[in-house]
Design a protein around this motif. Structure first.
Motif, PDB file in Angstrom:
ATOM      1  N   PRO A  14      34.085  14.278  25.964  1.00  0.00           N
ATOM      2  CA  PRO A  14      33.550  13.375  24.931  1.00  0.00           C
ATOM      3  C   PRO A  14      33.925  11.916  25.189  1.00  0.00           C
ATOM      4  N   GLU A  15      35.133  11.677  25.692  1.00  0.00           N
ATOM      5  CA  GLU A  15      35.579  10.310  25.978  1.00  0.00           C
ATOM      6  C   GLU A  15      34.744   9.678  27.086  1.00  0.00           C
ATOM      7  N   ASP A  16      34.416  10.452  28.129  1.00  0.00           N
ATOM      8  CA  ASP A  16      33.573   9.934  29.208  1.00  0.00           C
ATOM      9  C   ASP A  16      32.170   9.625  28.693  1.00  0.00           C
ATOM     10  N   CYS A  17      31.656  10.475  27.823  1.00  0.00           N
ATOM     11  CA  CYS A  17      30.323  10.240  27.243  1.00  0.00           C
ATOM     12  C   CYS A  17      30.297   8.921  26.485  1.00  0.00           C
ATOM     13  N   ILE A  18      31.306   8.690  25.657  1.00  0.00           N
ATOM     14  CA  ILE A  18      31.366   7.458  24.865  1.00  0.00           C
ATOM     15  C   ILE A  18      31.480   6.243  25.780  1.00  0.00           C
ATOM     16  N   GLU A  19      32.282   6.343  26.811  1.00  0.00           N
ATOM     17  CA  GLU A  19      32.441   5.224  27.745  1.00  0.00           C
ATOM     18  C   GLU A  19      31.106   4.864  28.395  1.00  0.00           C
ATOM     19  N   ILE A  20      30.335   5.857  28.802  1.00  0.00           N
ATOM     20  CA  ILE A  20      29.021   5.604  29.395  1.00  0.00           C
ATOM     21  C   ILE A  20      28.106   4.932  28.370  1.00  0.00           C
ATOM     22  N   LEU A  21      28.129   5.407  27.138  1.00  0.00           N
ATOM     23  CA  LEU A  21      27.297   4.798  26.094  1.00  0.00           C
ATOM     24  C   LEU A  21      27.704   3.352  25.825  1.00  0.00           C
ATOM     25  N   LYS A  22      28.989   3.053  25.925  1.00  0.00           N
ATOM     26  CA  LYS A  22      29.458   1.688  25.704  1.00  0.00           C
ATOM     27  C   LYS A  22      29.054   0.754  26.846  1.00  0.00           C
ATOM     28  N   VAL A  23      29.194   1.236  28.070  1.00  0.00           N
ATOM     29  CA  VAL A  23      29.073   0.369  29.239  1.00  0.00           C
ATOM     30  C   VAL A  23      27.628   0.203  29.733  1.00  0.00           C
ATOM     31  N   CYS A  48      28.397   1.369  18.745  1.00  0.00           N
ATOM     32  CA  CYS A  48      29.398   0.783  17.856  1.00  0.00           C
ATOM     33  C   CYS A  48      30.584   1.741  17.731  1.00  0.00           C
ATOM     34  N   PRO A  49      31.741   1.363  18.271  1.00  0.00           N
ATOM     35  CA  PRO A  49      32.904   2.244  18.176  1.00  0.00           C
ATOM     36  C   PRO A  49      33.375   2.459  16.738  1.00  0.00           C
ATOM     37  N   ALA A  50      33.110   1.510  15.857  1.00  0.00           N
ATOM     38  CA  ALA A  50      33.590   1.616  14.474  1.00  0.00           C
ATOM     39  C   ALA A  50      32.906   2.736  13.704  1.00  0.00           C
ATOM     40  N   ASP A  51      31.592   2.944  13.960  1.00  0.00           N
ATOM     41  CA  ASP A  51      30.887   3.988  13.201  1.00  0.00           C
ATOM     42  C   ASP A  51      30.274   5.077  14.077  1.00  0.00           C
ATOM     43  N   GLY A  52      30.396   4.949  15.411  1.00  0.00           N
ATOM     44  CA  GLY A  52      29.897   5.976  16.321  1.00  0.00           C
ATOM     45  C   GLY A  52      28.388   6.040  16.425  1.00  0.00           C
ATOM     46  N   ARG A  53      27.706   5.004  15.967  1.00  0.00           N
ATOM     47  CA  ARG A  53      26.248   4.988  16.010  1.00  0.00           C
ATOM     48  C   ARG A  53      25.741   4.157  17.178  1.00  0.00           C
ATOM     49  N   ILE A  93      25.621  11.294  39.722  1.00  0.00           N
ATOM     50  CA  ILE A  93      25.183  10.547  38.541  1.00  0.00           C
ATOM     51  C   ILE A  93      25.748  11.215  37.295  1.00  0.00           C
ATOM     52  N   ARG A  94      26.294  10.374  36.406  1.00  0.00           N
ATOM     53  CA  ARG A  94      26.753  10.852  35.114  1.00  0.00           C
ATOM     54  C   ARG A  94      25.695  10.477  34.076  1.00  0.00           C
ATOM     55  N   SER A  95      25.298  11.449  33.275  1.00  0.00           N
ATOM     56  CA  SER A  95      24.299  11.185  32.240  1.00  0.00           C
ATOM     57  C   SER A  95      24.797  11.695  30.903  1.00  0.00           C
ATOM     58  N   VAL A  96      24.282  11.075  29.836  1.00  0.00           N
ATOM     59  CA  VAL A  96      24.633  11.450  28.473  1.00  0.00           C
ATOM     60  C   VAL A  96      23.349  11.560  27.671  1.00  0.00           C
ATOM     61  N   ILE A  97      23.250  12.596  26.865  1.00  0.00           N
ATOM     62  CA  ILE A  97      22.130  12.738  25.937  1.00  0.00           C
ATOM     63  C   ILE A  97      22.693  12.819  24.531  1.00  0.00           C
ATOM     64  N   VAL A  98      22.119  11.993  23.661  1.00  0.00           N
ATOM     65  CA  VAL A  98      22.514  11.960  22.255  1.00  0.00           C
ATOM     66  C   VAL A  98      21.330  12.459  21.434  1.00  0.00           C
ATOM     67  N   ILE A 150      26.288  15.169  21.115  1.00  0.00           N
ATOM     68  CA  ILE A 150      26.370  14.356  22.333  1.00  0.00           C
ATOM     69  C   ILE A 150      26.863  15.257  23.442  1.00  0.00           C
ATOM     70  N   SER A 151      26.159  15.220  24.558  1.00  0.00           N
ATOM     71  CA  SER A 151      26.639  15.957  25.728  1.00  0.00           C
ATOM     72  C   SER A 151      26.400  15.118  26.973  1.00  0.00           C
ATOM     73  N   GLY A 152      27.240  15.340  27.963  1.00  0.00           N
ATOM     74  CA  GLY A 152      27.097  14.617  29.204  1.00  0.00           C
ATOM     75  C   GLY A 152      27.456  15.495  30.371  1.00  0.00           C
ATOM     76  N   LYS A 153      26.910  15.122  31.534  1.00  0.00           N
ATOM     77  CA  LYS A 153      27.265  15.901  32.711  1.00  0.00           C
ATOM     78  C   LYS A 153      27.199  15.053  33.967  1.00  0.00           C
ATOM     79  N   LEU A 154      27.876  15.545  34.986  1.00  0.00           N
ATOM     80  CA  LEU A 154      27.879  14.955  36.312  1.00  0.00           C
ATOM     81  C   LEU A 154      26.964  15.799  37.192  1.00  0.00           C
ATOM     82  N   VAL A 155      25.996  15.147  37.808  1.00  0.00           N
ATOM     83  CA  VAL A 155      25.058  15.856  38.681  1.00  0.00           C
ATOM     84  C   VAL A 155      25.126  15.253  40.075  1.00  0.00           C
ATOM     85  N   ASN A 156      25.160  16.100  41.087  1.00  0.00           N
ATOM     86  CA  ASN A 156      25.054  15.679  42.462  1.00  0.00           C
ATOM     87  C   ASN A 156      23.622  15.969  42.901  1.00  0.00           C
TER      88      ASN A 156
END
Length: 158
Positions: A14-23, A48-53, A93-98, A150-156
């Motif tokens: 979950p932390e990696d997913c949030i980081e990707i969404l932020k960056v 937005c880290p304050a409300d997770g939206r 590639i790291r991807s996230v789907i919300v 929220i889910s994310g994965k690393l794909v080669n």
């Protein structure tokens, strides 16, 4: 309700997913469009880290807004630029789907504040940002994707 990832070893934390969404600056928002056709469009976003939206700005009318007013469920996919391991051709590639529901934001000061936050992903030029808000702000719509999953994965790619 949401399916588990089949390749669990590739799942991101979950932390990696949030980081990707932020960056990452942009992704693809998918909605149920006209005549129930899927409608996906590239958009930049602000997490937005304050409300997770996730917040998105838009013009005040169009296909996307019509679709979201008709059906509030949406998904948003973000992926990074990827990298190659030394000596390999394939990208990792790291991807996230919300998945979530959209709410429209009506408060002008909130719209302008989020517009500033979003703009800072692209420029530190405060004068430019303020000029754009003065010029476009009154006609800007803002909506938030409220995550339900929220889910994310690393794909080669090999």
């Amino acid at each position: 309700m949401f399916r588990p990832m089949l390749r669990a070893k590739q799942q991101l934390s979950p932390e990696d997913c949030i980081e990707i969404l932020k960056v990452q600056p942009r992704g693809v928002l998918s909605v149920l469009g006209d005549d129930d056709y899927p409608y996906g469009m590239p958009l930049n976003h602000y997490y937005c880290p304050a409300d997770g939206r996730l917040y998105f700005h838009s013009g005040s009318r169009g296909h996307k807004l019509d679709a979201l007013r008709r059906h509030s469920k949406a998904s948003f996919c973000v992926y990074d630029e990827g990298w190659r391991r030394e000596g390999e051709w394939a990208l990792n590639i790291r991807s996230v789907i919300v998945f979530g529901r959209v709410e429209f934001v009506e408060d002008r000061e909130t719209i302008y504040d989020i517009a500033r936050q979003l703009s800072r992903k692209f420029t530190d030029d405060a004068a430019y940002i303020e000029a754009e808000i003065r010029r476009s702000g009154p006609a800007t719509a803002l909506f938030a994707l409220i995550p339900e999953h929220i889910s994310g994965k690393l794909v080669n790619e090999s």
